[in-house]
Motif scaffolding. Structure first.
Motif, PDB file in Angstrom:
ATOM      1  N   GLY A 139       0.802  -1.218   0.000  1.00  0.00           N
ATOM      2  CA  GLY A 139       0.000   0.000   0.000  1.00  0.00           C
ATOM      3  C   GLY A 139       0.833   1.265   0.000  1.00  0.00           C
ATOM      4  O   GLY A 139       0.448   2.277   0.590  1.00  0.00           O
ATOM      5  N   GLY A 140       1.980   1.215  -0.673  1.00  0.00           N
ATOM      6  CA  GLY A 140       2.795   2.413  -0.836  1.00  0.00           C
ATOM      7  C   GLY A 140       2.351   3.206  -2.048  1.00  0.00           C
ATOM      8  O   GLY A 140       1.285   2.952  -2.618  1.00  0.00           O
ATOM      9  N   PRO A 141       3.157   4.186  -2.480  1.00  0.00           N
ATOM     10  CA  PRO A 141       2.765   5.034  -3.607  1.00  0.00           C
ATOM     11  C   PRO A 141       2.448   4.265  -4.884  1.00  0.00           C
ATOM     12  O   PRO A 141       1.437   4.530  -5.538  1.00  0.00           O
ATOM     13  CB  PRO A 141       3.990   5.937  -3.797  1.00  0.00           C
ATOM     14  CG  PRO A 141       4.587   6.034  -2.440  1.00  0.00           C
ATOM     15  CD  PRO A 141       4.392   4.677  -1.831  1.00  0.00           C
ATOM     16  N   ILE A 142       3.285   3.290  -5.269  1.00  0.00           N
ATOM     17  CA  ILE A 142       3.029   2.546  -6.505  1.00  0.00           C
ATOM     18  C   ILE A 142       1.730   1.775  -6.392  1.00  0.00           C
ATOM     19  O   ILE A 142       0.877   1.801  -7.292  1.00  0.00           O
ATOM     20  CB  ILE A 142       4.192   1.594  -6.822  1.00  0.00           C
ATOM     21  CG1 ILE A 142       5.477   2.380  -7.110  1.00  0.00           C
ATOM     22  CG2 ILE A 142       3.856   0.705  -8.017  1.00  0.00           C
ATOM     23  CD1 ILE A 142       6.710   1.502  -7.270  1.00  0.00           C
ATOM     24  N   GLY A 143       1.542   1.089  -5.267  1.00  0.00           N
ATOM     25  CA  GLY A 143       0.333   0.310  -5.080  1.00  0.00           C
ATOM     26  C   GLY A 143      -0.928   1.150  -5.105  1.00  0.00           C
ATOM     27  O   GLY A 143      -1.919   0.788  -5.765  1.00  0.00           O
ATOM     28  N   MET A 144      -0.900   2.305  -4.452  1.00  0.00           N
ATOM     29  CA  MET A 144      -2.107   3.136  -4.379  1.00  0.00           C
ATOM     30  C   MET A 144      -2.389   3.830  -5.709  1.00  0.00           C
ATOM     31  O   MET A 144      -3.549   3.968  -6.111  1.00  0.00           O
ATOM     32  CB  MET A 144      -1.982   4.173  -3.260  1.00  0.00           C
ATOM     33  CG  MET A 144      -1.731   3.587  -1.881  1.00  0.00           C
ATOM     34  SD  MET A 144      -2.723   2.131  -1.458  1.00  0.00           S
ATOM     35  CE  MET A 144      -4.365   2.757  -1.586  1.00  0.00           C
ATOM     36  N   GLU A 145      -1.345   4.258  -6.409  1.00  0.00           N
ATOM     37  CA  GLU A 145      -1.560   4.859  -7.729  1.00  0.00           C
ATOM     38  C   GLU A 145      -2.190   3.866  -8.693  1.00  0.00           C
ATOM     39  O   GLU A 145      -3.156   4.186  -9.400  1.00  0.00           O
ATOM     40  CB  GLU A 145      -0.224   5.358  -8.297  1.00  0.00           C
ATOM     41  CG  GLU A 145       0.323   6.604  -7.628  1.00  0.00           C
ATOM     42  CD  GLU A 145       1.663   7.032  -8.199  1.00  0.00           C
ATOM     43  OE1 GLU A 145       2.203   8.043  -7.727  1.00  0.00           O
ATOM     44  OE2 GLU A 145       2.177   6.345  -9.115  1.00  0.00           O
ATOM     45  N   MET A 146      -1.650   2.647  -8.722  1.00  0.00           N
ATOM     46  CA  MET A 146      -2.184   1.639  -9.636  1.00  0.00           C
ATOM     47  C   MET A 146      -3.564   1.153  -9.205  1.00  0.00           C
ATOM     48  O   MET A 146      -4.395   0.797 -10.039  1.00  0.00           O
ATOM     49  CB  MET A 146      -1.216   0.478  -9.747  1.00  0.00           C
ATOM     50  CG  MET A 146       0.081   0.821 -10.470  1.00  0.00           C
ATOM     51  SD  MET A 146      -0.193   1.395 -12.188  1.00  0.00           S
ATOM     52  CE  MET A 146      -0.269   3.191 -11.981  1.00  0.00           C
ATOM     53  N   ALA A 147      -3.825   1.167  -7.908  1.00  0.00           N
ATOM     54  CA  ALA A 147      -5.151   0.780  -7.420  1.00  0.00           C
ATOM     55  C   ALA A 147      -6.215   1.738  -7.932  1.00  0.00           C
ATOM     56  O   ALA A 147      -7.248   1.317  -8.470  1.00  0.00           O
ATOM     57  CB  ALA A 147      -5.151   0.749  -5.891  1.00  0.00           C
ATOM     58  N   GLN A 148      -5.970   3.035  -7.788  1.00  0.00           N
ATOM     59  CA  GLN A 148      -6.967   4.006  -8.228  1.00  0.00           C
ATOM     60  C   GLN A 148      -7.120   4.014  -9.743  1.00  0.00           C
ATOM     61  O   GLN A 148      -8.244   4.080 -10.263  1.00  0.00           O
ATOM     62  CB  GLN A 148      -6.599   5.403  -7.735  1.00  0.00           C
ATOM     63  CG  GLN A 148      -7.681   6.437  -8.017  1.00  0.00           C
ATOM     64  CD  GLN A 148      -7.353   7.787  -7.414  1.00  0.00           C
ATOM     65  OE1 GLN A 148      -6.205   8.241  -7.460  1.00  0.00           O
ATOM     66  NE2 GLN A 148      -8.356   8.438  -6.835  1.00  0.00           N
ATOM     67  N   ALA A 149      -6.012   3.919 -10.457  1.00  0.00           N
ATOM     68  CA  ALA A 149      -6.090   3.910 -11.917  1.00  0.00           C
ATOM     69  C   ALA A 149      -6.936   2.734 -12.397  1.00  0.00           C
ATOM     70  O   ALA A 149      -7.792   2.890 -13.285  1.00  0.00           O
ATOM     71  CB  ALA A 149      -4.690   3.842 -12.525  1.00  0.00           C
ATOM     72  N   HIS A 150      -6.740   1.570 -11.819  1.00  0.00           N
ATOM     73  CA  HIS A 150      -7.467   0.387 -12.281  1.00  0.00           C
ATOM     74  C   HIS A 150      -8.930   0.392 -11.856  1.00  0.00           C
ATOM     75  O   HIS A 150      -9.799  -0.050 -12.621  1.00  0.00           O
ATOM     76  CB  HIS A 150      -6.760  -0.885 -11.807  1.00  0.00           C
ATOM     77  CG  HIS A 150      -5.607  -1.278 -12.661  1.00  0.00           C
ATOM     78  ND1 HIS A 150      -4.341  -0.746 -12.481  1.00  0.00           N
ATOM     79  CD2 HIS A 150      -5.523  -2.120 -13.731  1.00  0.00           C
ATOM     80  CE1 HIS A 150      -3.528  -1.257 -13.398  1.00  0.00           C
ATOM     81  NE2 HIS A 150      -4.211  -2.084 -14.166  1.00  0.00           N
ATOM     82  N   VAL A 151      -9.219   0.888 -10.677  1.00  0.00           N
ATOM     83  CA  VAL A 151     -10.633   0.926 -10.282  1.00  0.00           C
ATOM     84  C   VAL A 151     -11.386   1.915 -11.156  1.00  0.00           C
ATOM     85  O   VAL A 151     -12.559   1.706 -11.496  1.00  0.00           O
ATOM     86  CB  VAL A 151     -10.777   1.245  -8.782  1.00  0.00           C
ATOM     87  CG1 VAL A 151     -10.746   2.736  -8.490  1.00  0.00           C
ATOM     88  CG2 VAL A 151     -12.045   0.611  -8.213  1.00  0.00           C
TER      89      VAL A 151
END
Length: 472
Positions: free
Chosen positions: A178-190
């Motif tokens: 849940g760091g920057p890469i994980g959260m950025e990709m999470a929002q982009a994909h949702v």
């Protein structure tokens, strides 16, 4: 075996290596640049550039489905995930010429497309060439760290290097980290229509100010990102299309795809650094304040140096060592003025000390100034009022700034300038910002520092009273 000599040998053609090679060559040094993979390194090919391009695709989709507040009817976006990946490739292709072999050869750099390793304290072998150099720069960057979770080697998983090859939209993307890469990709994909679950062993965005991180995380949850904290992955099982992550406390999470985004490791394993007397640490190459390694002829910069892992830090490091290598002048790298940003929506940005760090370091001398986006007229007009800026001030000088909100990554630039030049709050307050802009948030934060000193001061009121009585 071919043997050549050079003034400066740069190992790695990522951001830092390219900056050193271009600068040193154009200033008259003989430069050789080694790159065994792609010119431009991780940032161009797998990191900053493709991730921001995918974030832009997600933003476009989100805008279509959330436009009714602006008087424009919502529509269901027709997402073509493969076309979004084509968009990413086009963005990379537009930037590639800037980092190309041809461009750097035009600067006079001898570019050798081979991996290299040390064979002595002053020599590196690359393919069938042995290079002897007066100064050597390790700029090999970093790679995704894949933790030794039980079963991870038996299931298909993605990293930031392989995600961009995926052409079919994940139905349910599991993200470990849940760091920057994980959260950025999470929002982009949702936003692009995937279901997303983030599995974080501690706290999401845990390296940032908790109050500011909460603003971002609350918004991501409201968009449908499932964020599970304190869930350390202990075992993974499954196959293509169905992967299950088990946490230590017994919880299970099943999805169609798995993205591992728990951090990065320095690319040093194949350099044979011990041959050159270059020591390493758990995070990368051991360097001093001038970015010199334990072999004084060898420098390490960027992610390889084991510090802050940002593209702009690698570029900054390049400037530090060029001063030392080419001109023999003392030059040291600092971190107190280095900003960073997470490009979620809203964005999260930081420079200098967080509130907790500033309290530990400065105690009662610290003042924390706050200004909320909801009081900014442009933010109201844009419907981007979820946000906050905090400025940590000691004796009139900012020592740290945290921003969570619209364009936080742009707003932090001013404060990076302020901290780098040790400017005062009075100098920020003297700035005139155009109205209405999000940038007024910075000036209003400075105003919030001075307001109680002006409007709540009995001395100021007495002085004003005297002036009104006695000066015609």
């Amino acid at each position: 075996m071919k043997q050549i000599k050079t003034d400066v040998l740069v190992i790695g053609a990522g951001s830092g290596g390219l900056s050193v090679a271009a600068g040193a060559s154009q200033m008259g040094a003989d430069v050789i640049l080694l790159e065994g993979h792609k010119m431009g390194g991780d940032c161009l090919n797998y990191g900053c550039v493709p991730s921001k391009a995918l974030i832009a695709s997600g933003k476009a989709a989100y805008g279509q489905s959330h436009s009714d507040g602006y008087g424009v009817a919502n529509v269901v976006p027709q997402v073509d995930y493969a076309a979004a990946k084509d968009h990413i490739r086009d963005v990379i292709a537009q930037i590639e010429p800037v980092d190309s072999q041809e461009r750097f050869e035009g600067f006079g750099v001898n570019v050798i497309r081979e991996f290299g390793h040390f064979i002595s304290d002053t020599e590196v072998q690359a393919g069938d060439t042995v290079i002897s150099a007066r100064r050597i720069v390790i700029a090999t960057g970093s790679s995704p760290f894949v933790p030794p979770i039980d079963g991870i080697d038996t299931v298909p998983y993605l990293t930031n290097e392989t995600l961009w090859d995926l052409r079919d939209k994940p139905e349910h993307l599991l993200i470990i980290g849940g760091g920057p890469i994980g959260m950025e990709m999470a929002q982009a994909h949702v936003r692009l229509g995937s279901k997303v679950t983030v599995i974080e062993g501690a706290k999401a965005l845990g390296k940032d100010d908790p109050e500011m991180a909460a603003i971002v995380l609350d918004n991501l949850r409201s968009e449908g990102v499932e964020i599970v904290e304190d869930a350390k992955a202990s075992r993974i099982e499954g196959s293509d299309g169905e992967v299950t992550v088990h946490s230590e406390d017994g919880r299970r999470f099943t999805g169609s795809h798995l993205l591992v985004a728990v951090g990065r490791k320095a690319n040093t394993d194949n350099l044979k650094l011990d041959v050159a007397g270059v020591e390493t640490t758990r995070s990368g190459v051991k360097v001093d304040a001038s970015l010199r390694t334990t072999n004084k002829r060898v420098y390490a910069i960027g992610d390889a140096a084991g510090g802050l892992q940002f593209t702009h830090v690698a570029g900054y490091h390049a400037g530090v060592i060029i001063r030392s290598m080419l001109f023999g002048l003392p030059s040291k790298a600092k971190t107190s003025h280095i900003p960073w940003a997470t490009y979620t929506d809203p964005e999260l940005a930081q420079v200098g000390l967080t509130e907790a760090q500033a309290k530990d370091e400065h105690g009662d001398r610290l003042e924390v100034v706050r200004f909320h986006y909801e009081h900014n007229d442009r933010a109201i007009a844009e419907r981007k009022t979820s946000g906050l800026i905090k400025v940590m001030v000691v004796k009139g000088r900012p020592v740290g700034v945290s921003i969570a909100g619209h364009q936080a990554g742009e707003l932090i630039n001013l404060w990076a300038l302020v901290l780098a030049n040790k400017m005062k709050m009075s100098q920020v307050a003297a700035m005139v910002a155009p109205y209405p802009t999000i940038g007024e948030v910075n000036k209003r934060a400075a105003g919030a520092y001075f307001s109680p000193r002006l409007f709540d001061s009995d001395l100021v009121k007495r002085v004003v009273g005297l002036v009104q009585r006695f000066i015609p």
